[in-house]
Design a protein around this motif. Structure first.
Motif, PDB file in Angstrom:
ATOM      1  N   THR A 247      36.364 -31.414 -12.346  1.00  0.00           N
ATOM      2  CA  THR A 247      35.787 -31.497 -13.450  1.00  0.00           C
ATOM      3  C   THR A 247      35.071 -32.701 -13.996  1.00  0.00           C
ATOM      4  O   THR A 247      34.725 -32.771 -15.252  1.00  0.00           O
ATOM      5  CB  THR A 247      37.178 -31.216 -14.508  1.00  0.00           C
ATOM      6  N   ASP A 248      34.696 -33.592 -13.050  1.00  0.00           N
ATOM      7  CA  ASP A 248      34.058 -34.799 -13.287  1.00  0.00           C
ATOM      8  C   ASP A 248      32.830 -34.776 -12.244  1.00  0.00           C
ATOM      9  O   ASP A 248      32.554 -33.986 -11.496  1.00  0.00           O
ATOM     10  CB  ASP A 248      34.962 -35.848 -13.611  1.00  0.00           C
ATOM     11  N   SER A 249      32.145 -36.051 -12.660  1.00  0.00           N
ATOM     12  CA  SER A 249      31.088 -36.479 -11.776  1.00  0.00           C
ATOM     13  C   SER A 249      31.297 -37.661 -11.000  1.00  0.00           C
ATOM     14  O   SER A 249      30.243 -38.355 -10.761  1.00  0.00           O
ATOM     15  CB  SER A 249      29.676 -36.520 -12.404  1.00  0.00           C
ATOM     16  N   PHE A 250      32.504 -37.786 -10.578  1.00  0.00           N
ATOM     17  CA  PHE A 250      32.946 -39.154 -10.292  1.00  0.00           C
ATOM     18  C   PHE A 250      33.158 -39.064  -8.532  1.00  0.00           C
ATOM     19  O   PHE A 250      33.865 -40.052  -8.024  1.00  0.00           O
ATOM     20  CB  PHE A 250      34.079 -39.767 -10.763  1.00  0.00           C
ATOM     21  N   HIS A 251      33.055 -37.919  -7.914  1.00  0.00           N
ATOM     22  CA  HIS A 251      33.521 -37.601  -6.705  1.00  0.00           C
ATOM     23  C   HIS A 251      32.208 -37.448  -5.770  1.00  0.00           C
ATOM     24  O   HIS A 251      32.552 -36.438  -4.961  1.00  0.00           O
ATOM     25  CB  HIS A 251      34.628 -36.888  -6.524  1.00  0.00           C
ATOM     26  N   TYR A 252      31.132 -38.143  -5.715  1.00  0.00           N
ATOM     27  CA  TYR A 252      30.212 -37.717  -5.053  1.00  0.00           C
ATOM     28  C   TYR A 252      29.584 -38.737  -4.016  1.00  0.00           C
ATOM     29  O   TYR A 252      28.412 -38.988  -3.580  1.00  0.00           O
ATOM     30  CB  TYR A 252      28.867 -37.182  -5.782  1.00  0.00           C
TER      31      TYR A 252
ATOM     32  N   LEU B 262      28.760 -28.074  -9.016  1.00  0.00           N
ATOM     33  CA  LEU B 262      28.816 -29.679  -9.160  1.00  0.00           C
ATOM     34  C   LEU B 262      28.531 -30.019 -10.409  1.00  0.00           C
ATOM     35  O   LEU B 262      27.715 -29.385 -11.185  1.00  0.00           O
ATOM     36  CB  LEU B 262      27.953 -30.388  -8.233  1.00  0.00           C
ATOM     37  N   HIS B 263      29.501 -30.528 -11.167  1.00  0.00           N
ATOM     38  CA  HIS B 263      29.365 -31.074 -12.641  1.00  0.00           C
ATOM     39  C   HIS B 263      28.700 -32.212 -12.731  1.00  0.00           C
ATOM     40  O   HIS B 263      28.794 -33.250 -11.895  1.00  0.00           O
ATOM     41  CB  HIS B 263      30.806 -31.036 -13.383  1.00  0.00           C
TER      42      HIS B 263
ATOM     43  N   ALA C  61      41.317 -31.788  -8.816  1.00  0.00           N
ATOM     44  CA  ALA C  61      41.115 -32.440 -10.155  1.00  0.00           C
ATOM     45  C   ALA C  61      42.155 -33.454 -10.349  1.00  0.00           C
ATOM     46  O   ALA C  61      43.009 -33.893  -9.574  1.00  0.00           O
ATOM     47  CB  ALA C  61      41.346 -31.333 -11.155  1.00  0.00           C
ATOM     48  N   ASP C  62      41.719 -34.509 -11.255  1.00  0.00           N
ATOM     49  CA  ASP C  62      42.654 -35.687 -11.542  1.00  0.00           C
ATOM     50  C   ASP C  62      43.836 -35.123 -12.072  1.00  0.00           C
ATOM     51  O   ASP C  62      44.239 -34.208 -12.664  1.00  0.00           O
ATOM     52  CB  ASP C  62      41.934 -36.158 -12.896  1.00  0.00           C
TER      53      ASP C  62
ATOM     54  N   SER D 232      45.240 -31.449  -3.547  1.00  0.00           N
ATOM     55  CA  SER D 232      45.226 -33.039  -4.022  1.00  0.00           C
ATOM     56  C   SER D 232      44.082 -33.872  -4.120  1.00  0.00           C
ATOM     57  O   SER D 232      43.078 -33.372  -3.124  1.00  0.00           O
ATOM     58  CB  SER D 232      46.529 -33.905  -3.680  1.00  0.00           C
ATOM     59  N   LEU D 233      44.083 -35.072  -4.600  1.00  0.00           N
ATOM     60  CA  LEU D 233      42.733 -35.809  -4.498  1.00  0.00           C
ATOM     61  C   LEU D 233      42.442 -36.258  -3.172  1.00  0.00           C
ATOM     62  O   LEU D 233      41.473 -36.314  -2.839  1.00  0.00           O
ATOM     63  CB  LEU D 233      43.031 -37.087  -5.426  1.00  0.00           C
ATOM     64  N   ASN D 234      43.630 -36.481  -2.278  1.00  0.00           N
ATOM     65  CA  ASN D 234      43.567 -36.808  -0.870  1.00  0.00           C
ATOM     66  C   ASN D 234      43.437 -35.755   0.151  1.00  0.00           C
ATOM     67  O   ASN D 234      43.384 -35.855   1.237  1.00  0.00           O
ATOM     68  CB  ASN D 234      44.597 -37.814  -0.455  1.00  0.00           C
ATOM     69  N   GLY D 235      43.161 -34.507  -0.514  1.00  0.00           N
ATOM     70  CA  GLY D 235      42.903 -33.273   0.338  1.00  0.00           C
ATOM     71  C   GLY D 235      44.101 -32.603   0.818  1.00  0.00           C
ATOM     72  O   GLY D 235      44.186 -31.685   1.752  1.00  0.00           O
TER      73      GLY D 235
END
Length: 293
Positions: free
Chosen positions: A1-6, A28-29, A255-256, A268-271
């Motif tokens: 939902t954000d653009s901080f994980h590229y 991709l957002h 997602a966060d 989760s954020l770490n997969g």
């Protein structure tokens, strides 16, 4: 939902997961204020995953057409084919209060969408009309009809004939099959009013309703991208999807943890797999067995 994980570490984490699930699309957002790194996009494409870029800047402060045009040319060179422009313009919260009250939000959206969509076409991309909130503060099917007709009235027929449509195909809280058959089946459904014995577009089968609106406004049925789809609903209902549905985007890879979307996250954020991911993997394994038989 954000653009901080590229980042590179993100593509290294998620690529094996995406490949193991054989997912051919990834949305991709971006806020349109900066570009997604070329290496991130090309790595996805090289692995047969086609990214769709969803530009979600605030409507009141959207970058200029020239700024969008530079990004479009860049993304086209990377291998991008589809871009979604803006998000849920039929919600009051998407606009400054003064603009929502003073101006017709359909006209305001077209002022923003048309020149940027034409710039996308010039770059060789397919522009996708902004997804609407099902129902919404300005009823979505009414908004969609007015937007499509507005393109024709304003003299932009080539654009109207080449766009695709995005739609939020979230579950209806009462029935995963809600709205199946579209307005041809549920003739008593009206904007802002759905009788107790009828159903409307606010569910997984929203594409049938949007395609009926598009056919009436444009004379043909454009491709549709479904977004925020529940995978279990897709499994039970996808056989009833119209042929014009190009792709279904499941909700959501990750997602966060501080956001509502995390309740639907596959990982989760770490997969680390969440219950949703295990459900999908079991289904994919079963599908593989069925195909082998």
């Amino acid at each position: 939902t954000d653009s901080f994980h590229y980042r590179q570490e993100d593509i290294h984490r998620w690529l094996p997961i995406l490949r193991s699930m054989n997912l051919p699309w990834l949305i991709l957002h971006t806020s349109a204020r900066s570009s997604i790194p070329e290496s991130f996009i090309r790595t996805l494409i090289d692995n047969n995953i086609q990214p769709i870029i969803h530009f979600q800047p605030p409507l009141a402060t959207a970058p200029s057409t020239q700024e969008f045009s530079l990004l479009f040319k860049l993304y086209a060179r990377y291998g991008i084919k589809h871009v979604i422009l803006f998000d849920r313009p039929n919600l009051r919260q998407s606009w400054p209060t003064a603009e929502w009250v003073r101006a017709n939000p359909v006209d305001r959206l077209l002022d923003l969408f048309i020149p940027r969509a034409e710039a996308a076409m010039e770059a060789g991309l397919t522009p996708i009309l902004s997804p609407l909130e099902p129902g919404g503060d300005y009823w979505d099917t009414v908004f969609l009809r007015a937007a499509l007709q507005g393109m024709i009235i304003r003299g932009h027929k080539p654009l109207a004939k080449n766009i695709s449509i995005a739609a939020y195909g979230r579950d209806h809280p009462d029935d995963p099959g809600w709205g199946q058959g579209g307005p041809e089946r549920w003739r008593d459904a009206q904007p802002y009013k759905t009788p107790a014995n009828s159903q409307d577009q606010r569910g997984f089968h929203i594409a049938s309703w949007y395609l009926a609106v598009a056919e009436e406004a444009l004379g043909f049925r454009p491709p549709v991208i479904l977004m925020q789809v529940n995978v279990s609903t897709f499994i039970s209902q996808h056989k009833f999807l119209p042929a014009e549905v190009l792709a279904c985007s499941f909700w959501i890879l990750s997602a966060d943890p501080q956001t509502p979307a995390y309740a639907h996250a596959w990982f989760s954020l770490n997969g680390r797999p969440q219950p949703g991911a295990r459900f999908v993997q079991n289904w994919l394994n079963a599908e593989t067995v069925n195909l082998a038989q």
